[in-house]
Design a protein around this motif. Structure first.
Motif, PDB file in Angstrom:
ATOM      1  N   GLY A  68     -10.435   2.671  13.060  1.00 14.87           N
ATOM      2  CA  GLY A  68      -9.810   1.544  13.733  1.00 14.87           C
ATOM      3  C   GLY A  68      -8.497   1.159  13.089  1.00 14.87           C
ATOM      4  N   VAL A  69      -7.941   0.058  13.575  1.00 12.80           N
ATOM      5  CA  VAL A  69      -6.673  -0.471  13.052  1.00 12.80           C
ATOM      6  C   VAL A  69      -6.991  -1.671  12.187  1.00 12.80           C
ATOM      7  CG1 VAL A  69      -4.502  -1.592  13.667  1.00 12.80           C
ATOM      8  CG2 VAL A  69      -5.370   0.322  15.052  1.00 12.80           C
ATOM      9  N   ASP A  70      -6.716  -1.548  10.885  1.00 10.99           N
ATOM     10  CA  ASP A  70      -7.091  -2.645   9.996  1.00 10.99           C
ATOM     11  C   ASP A  70      -5.938  -3.600   9.683  1.00 10.99           C
ATOM     12  OD1 ASP A  70      -6.950  -1.297   6.601  1.00 10.99           O
ATOM     13  OD2 ASP A  70      -5.690  -0.873   8.349  1.00 10.99           O
ATOM     14  N   VAL A  71      -4.707  -3.164   9.911  1.00  9.03           N
ATOM     15  CA  VAL A  71      -3.553  -4.019   9.662  1.00  9.03           C
ATOM     16  C   VAL A  71      -2.600  -3.899  10.844  1.00  9.03           C
ATOM     17  CG1 VAL A  71      -1.633  -4.581   8.123  1.00  9.03           C
ATOM     18  CG2 VAL A  71      -3.757  -3.669   7.163  1.00  9.03           C
ATOM     19  N   TRP A  72      -2.140  -5.053  11.322  1.00  9.37           N
ATOM     20  CA  TRP A  72      -1.230  -5.118  12.463  1.00  9.37           C
ATOM     21  C   TRP A  72       0.078  -5.796  12.036  1.00  9.37           C
ATOM     22  CZ3 TRP A  72      -2.689  -3.754  17.641  1.00  9.37           C
ATOM     23  CH2 TRP A  72      -4.017  -3.368  17.786  1.00  9.37           C
ATOM     24  N   GLY A  73       1.175  -5.339  12.606  1.00 10.48           N
ATOM     25  CA  GLY A  73       2.416  -6.083  12.465  1.00 10.48           C
ATOM     26  C   GLY A  73       2.350  -7.349  13.307  1.00 10.48           C
ATOM     27  N   GLN A  74       3.341  -8.203  13.148  1.00  8.78           N
ATOM     28  CA  GLN A  74       3.345  -9.477  13.864  1.00  8.78           C
ATOM     29  C   GLN A  74       3.788  -9.337  15.322  1.00  8.78           C
ATOM     30  OE1 GLN A  74       5.888  -8.448  12.050  1.00  8.78           O
ATOM     31  NE2 GLN A  74       7.811  -9.540  12.534  1.00  8.78           N
ATOM     32  N   GLY A  75       4.264  -8.163  15.691  1.00  7.43           N
ATOM     33  CA  GLY A  75       4.711  -7.924  17.059  1.00  7.43           C
ATOM     34  C   GLY A  75       6.215  -8.100  17.211  1.00  7.43           C
ATOM     35  N   THR A  76       6.813  -7.250  18.025  1.00  2.00           N
ATOM     36  CA  THR A  76       8.233  -7.368  18.390  1.00  2.00           C
ATOM     37  C   THR A  76       8.309  -7.513  19.898  1.00  2.00           C
ATOM     38  OG1 THR A  76       9.023  -6.037  16.525  1.00  2.00           O
ATOM     39  CG2 THR A  76      10.473  -6.210  18.448  1.00  2.00           C
ATOM     40  N   THR A  77       8.893  -8.610  20.361  1.00  4.61           N
ATOM     41  CA  THR A  77       9.051  -8.829  21.796  1.00  4.61           C
ATOM     42  C   THR A  77      10.320  -8.137  22.274  1.00  4.61           C
ATOM     43  OG1 THR A  77       7.916 -10.961  21.670  1.00  4.61           O
ATOM     44  CG2 THR A  77       9.297 -10.558  23.606  1.00  4.61           C
ATOM     45  N   TYR A  80       0.854  -1.190   0.000  1.00  4.96           N
ATOM     46  CA  TYR A  80       0.000   0.000   0.000  1.00  4.96           C
ATOM     47  C   TYR A  80       0.893   1.244   0.000  1.00  4.96           C
ATOM     48  CZ  TYR A  80       0.934   0.835   5.024  1.00  4.96           C
ATOM     49  OH  TYR A  80       1.521   1.106   6.234  1.00  4.96           O
ATOM     50  N   THR A  81       0.275   2.403  -0.212  1.00  2.09           N
ATOM     51  CA  THR A  81       1.023   3.661  -0.202  1.00  2.09           C
ATOM     52  C   THR A  81       1.234   4.092   1.240  1.00  2.09           C
ATOM     53  OG1 THR A  81       0.071   4.293  -2.340  1.00  2.09           O
ATOM     54  CG2 THR A  81       1.080   6.038  -1.014  1.00  2.09           C
ATOM     55  N   PHE A  82       2.459   3.966   1.700  1.00  2.82           N
ATOM     56  CA  PHE A  82       2.801   4.164   3.112  1.00  2.82           C
ATOM     57  C   PHE A  82       2.373   5.535   3.620  1.00  2.82           C
ATOM     58  CE2 PHE A  82       5.017   3.000   6.870  1.00  2.82           C
ATOM     59  CZ  PHE A  82       5.751   4.081   7.307  1.00  2.82           C
ATOM     60  N   THR A  83       2.482   6.560   2.791  1.00  3.37           N
ATOM     61  CA  THR A  83       2.198   7.924   3.243  1.00  3.37           C
ATOM     62  C   THR A  83       0.717   8.263   3.260  1.00  3.37           C
ATOM     63  OG1 THR A  83       2.659   8.637   0.972  1.00  3.37           O
ATOM     64  CG2 THR A  83       4.438   8.878   2.572  1.00  3.37           C
ATOM     65  N   ASN A  84      -0.138   7.315   2.895  1.00  5.36           N
ATOM     66  CA  ASN A  84      -1.582   7.564   2.893  1.00  5.36           C
ATOM     67  C   ASN A  84      -2.282   7.150   4.180  1.00  5.36           C
ATOM     68  OD1 ASN A  84      -1.392   8.610   0.353  1.00  5.36           O
ATOM     69  ND2 ASN A  84      -2.498   6.955  -0.679  1.00  5.36           N
ATOM     70  N   TYR A  85      -1.563   6.538   5.084  1.00  8.98           N
ATOM     71  CA  TYR A  85      -2.180   6.015   6.305  1.00  8.98           C
ATOM     72  C   TYR A  85      -1.383   6.437   7.542  1.00  8.98           C
ATOM     73  CZ  TYR A  85      -5.008   2.818   3.482  1.00  8.98           C
ATOM     74  OH  TYR A  85      -5.905   2.291   2.595  1.00  8.98           O
ATOM     75  N   TRP A  86      -2.123   6.742   8.608  1.00  8.76           N
ATOM     76  CA  TRP A  86      -1.508   6.915   9.906  1.00  8.76           C
ATOM     77  C   TRP A  86      -1.018   5.544  10.390  1.00  8.76           C
ATOM     78  CZ3 TRP A  86      -1.592  11.474  13.064  1.00  8.76           C
ATOM     79  CH2 TRP A  86      -2.257  12.570  12.488  1.00  8.76           C
ATOM     80  N   ILE A  87       0.120   5.569  11.066  1.00  5.61           N
ATOM     81  CA  ILE A  87       0.652   4.323  11.615  1.00  5.61           C
ATOM     82  C   ILE A  87       1.053   4.570  13.057  1.00  5.61           C
ATOM     83  CG2 ILE A  87       3.014   4.715  10.783  1.00  5.61           C
ATOM     84  CD1 ILE A  87       2.941   1.597  10.125  1.00  5.61           C
ATOM     85  N   GLY A  88       0.744   3.613  13.906  1.00  4.10           N
ATOM     86  CA  GLY A  88       1.012   3.820  15.315  1.00  4.10           C
ATOM     87  C   GLY A  88       1.584   2.578  15.977  1.00  4.10           C
ATOM     88  N   TRP A  89       1.723   2.666  17.307  1.00  4.87           N
ATOM     89  CA  TRP A  89       2.285   1.576  18.089  1.00  4.87           C
ATOM     90  C   TRP A  89       1.382   1.260  19.277  1.00  4.87           C
ATOM     91  CZ3 TRP A  89       6.548  -1.110  16.509  1.00  4.87           C
ATOM     92  CH2 TRP A  89       7.303  -0.549  15.474  1.00  4.87           C
ATOM     93  N   VAL A  90       1.305  -0.030  19.579  1.00  4.00           N
ATOM     94  CA  VAL A  90       0.484  -0.535  20.674  1.00  4.00           C
ATOM     95  C   VAL A  90       1.347  -1.469  21.511  1.00  4.00           C
ATOM     96  CG1 VAL A  90      -1.531  -1.944  21.274  1.00  4.00           C
ATOM     97  CG2 VAL A  90      -1.661  -0.333  19.348  1.00  4.00           C
ATOM     98  N   ARG A  91       1.329  -1.279  22.820  1.00  2.00           N
ATOM     99  CA  ARG A  91       2.099  -2.142  23.723  1.00  2.00           C
ATOM    100  C   ARG A  91       1.194  -3.179  24.377  1.00  2.00           C
ATOM    101  NH1 ARG A  91       5.262   0.188  28.982  1.00  2.00           N
ATOM    102  NH2 ARG A  91       3.144   0.292  29.862  1.00  2.00           N
ATOM    103  N   GLN A  92       1.751  -4.355  24.582  1.00  2.00           N
ATOM    104  CA  GLN A  92       1.081  -5.386  25.369  1.00  2.00           C
ATOM    105  C   GLN A  92       2.099  -5.979  26.333  1.00  2.00           C
ATOM    106  OE1 GLN A  92      -0.907  -8.683  23.271  1.00  2.00           O
ATOM    107  NE2 GLN A  92      -2.541  -8.466  24.783  1.00  2.00           N
ATOM    108  N   MET A  93       1.956  -5.629  27.585  1.00  2.00           N
ATOM    109  CA  MET A  93       2.843  -6.179  28.604  1.00  2.00           C
ATOM    110  C   MET A  93       2.466  -7.632  28.863  1.00  2.00           C
ATOM    111  SD  MET A  93       3.049  -2.802  31.018  1.00  2.00           S
ATOM    112  CE  MET A  93       4.407  -3.363  32.046  1.00  2.00           C
ATOM    113  N   PRO A  94       3.386  -8.422  29.414  1.00  2.00           N
ATOM    114  CA  PRO A  94       3.122  -9.859  29.590  1.00  2.00           C
ATOM    115  C   PRO A  94       1.827 -10.140  30.333  1.00  2.00           C
ATOM    116  CG  PRO A  94       5.428  -9.384  30.012  1.00  2.00           C
ATOM    117  CD  PRO A  94       4.750  -8.054  29.834  1.00  2.00           C
ATOM    118  N   GLY A  95       0.935 -10.880  29.687  1.00  2.00           N
ATOM    119  CA  GLY A  95      -0.323 -11.278  30.299  1.00  2.00           C
ATOM    120  C   GLY A  95      -1.345 -10.165  30.448  1.00  2.00           C
ATOM    121  N   VAL A 120       5.382  -6.901  24.362  1.00  2.39           N
ATOM    122  CA  VAL A 120       5.277  -7.040  22.906  1.00  2.39           C
ATOM    123  C   VAL A 120       4.766  -5.718  22.342  1.00  2.39           C
ATOM    124  CG1 VAL A 120       4.175  -8.254  20.993  1.00  2.39           C
ATOM    125  CG2 VAL A 120       4.818  -9.509  23.070  1.00  2.39           C
ATOM    126  N   TYR A 121       5.416  -5.253  21.302  1.00  8.20           N
ATOM    127  CA  TYR A 121       5.052  -3.994  20.669  1.00  8.20           C
ATOM    128  C   TYR A 121       4.562  -4.270  19.254  1.00  8.20           C
ATOM    129  CZ  TYR A 121       7.227  -1.843  24.668  1.00  8.20           C
ATOM    130  OH  TYR A 121       7.519  -1.467  25.957  1.00  8.20           O
TER     131      TYR A 121
END
Lengths: 122, 107
Positions: A108-117, A27-42, A93-94
């Motif tokens: 909403g968020v329609d596409v997610w990365g696989q996560g980085t631990t 997709y065109t990277f500059t056409n969408y906002w992109i952000g980060w979401v944290r998930q602490m263990p459990g 996990v980020y």
């Protein structure tokens, strides 16, 4: 295929710096906002902030502002999340997250990365 | 910040059951609410946007409703692949916030 591919797992020590990445494709990277979401263990999901590539518009969650830096390099279609000095409490996990903007707001968020631990030892 | 709450925090159900999850916002957010499903070790998946719009590929047994401060996610007939944790997410105002999650597990 639209996807976000994140950099690999990291093991760091308290006080060290770190930058993780998220590359968008299909997709065109500059056409969408992109952000980060944290998930602490459990635990649940925490919204950290969002950036509009190419426009230098960044919105941080006040809970994370000053603790991390969100940036992007449009020429590489890549977003980054950076820490200057890690703490053990940064362990988690980020996920990078493509936000969809529609007339009137964000839907909403329609596409997610696989996560980085990220594991930070004291 | 807008605080999001969900109830119940967990629900035990059987295949074929109807499951309803509630999400409340601390102030009105219009229809700016999304629902996600997350399975262990996986990224969340968008199910519903703007309170009631079903995403492409999501089965029709899943539906969302509500506006203002009270929202509902309903699974009309629970299937084995539906056992997961569900999160609501307000996108009305910064900072966007998630609910604490509702875990749906097998009775």
């Amino acid at each position: 295929e639209v996807q976000l591919v994140q950099s690999g797992a990291e093991v760091q020590k308290s006080g060290e710096s770190l930058k993780i990445s998220c590359r968008g494709s299909g997709y065109t990277f500059t056409n969408y906002w992109i952000g980060w979401v944290r998930q602490m263990p459990g635990k649940g999901l925490e919204w950290m902030g969002i950036l509009y590539p190419g426009h230098s518009d960044i919105r941080y969650n006040p809970s994370f502002q000053g603790q991390v830096t969100i940036s992007a390099d449009e020429s590489f279609s890549t977003a980054y999340l950076q820490w200057r000095s890690l703490r053990a409490s940064d362990t988690g996990v980020y996920y990078c997250a493509r936000h969809v903007m529609v007339p009137g707001g964000f839907s909403g968020v329609d596409v997610w990365g696989q996560g980085t631990t990220v594991t930070v030892s004291s | 910040d807008i605080q999001m709450t969900q109830s119940p925090s967990s629900v035990s159900a059987s295949v074929g059951d109807r499951v309803t999850i509630s999400c409340r916002a601390s102030r009105a957010i219009g229809s700016w609410l999304a629902w996600y499903q997350q399975k262990p070790g996986k990224a969340p998946k968008l199910l519903i946007s703007t309170a009631s719009s079903l995403q492409s590929g999501v089965p029709s047994r899943i539906s969302g409703s509500g506006s203002g401060t009270h929202f509902t996610l309903t699974i009309s007939s629970l299937q084995p692949e539906d056992f997961a944790t569900y999160y609501c997410h307000q996108t009305n105002s910064f900072p966007f916030t998630f609910g604490p999650g509702t875990k749906v597990h097998i009775k």
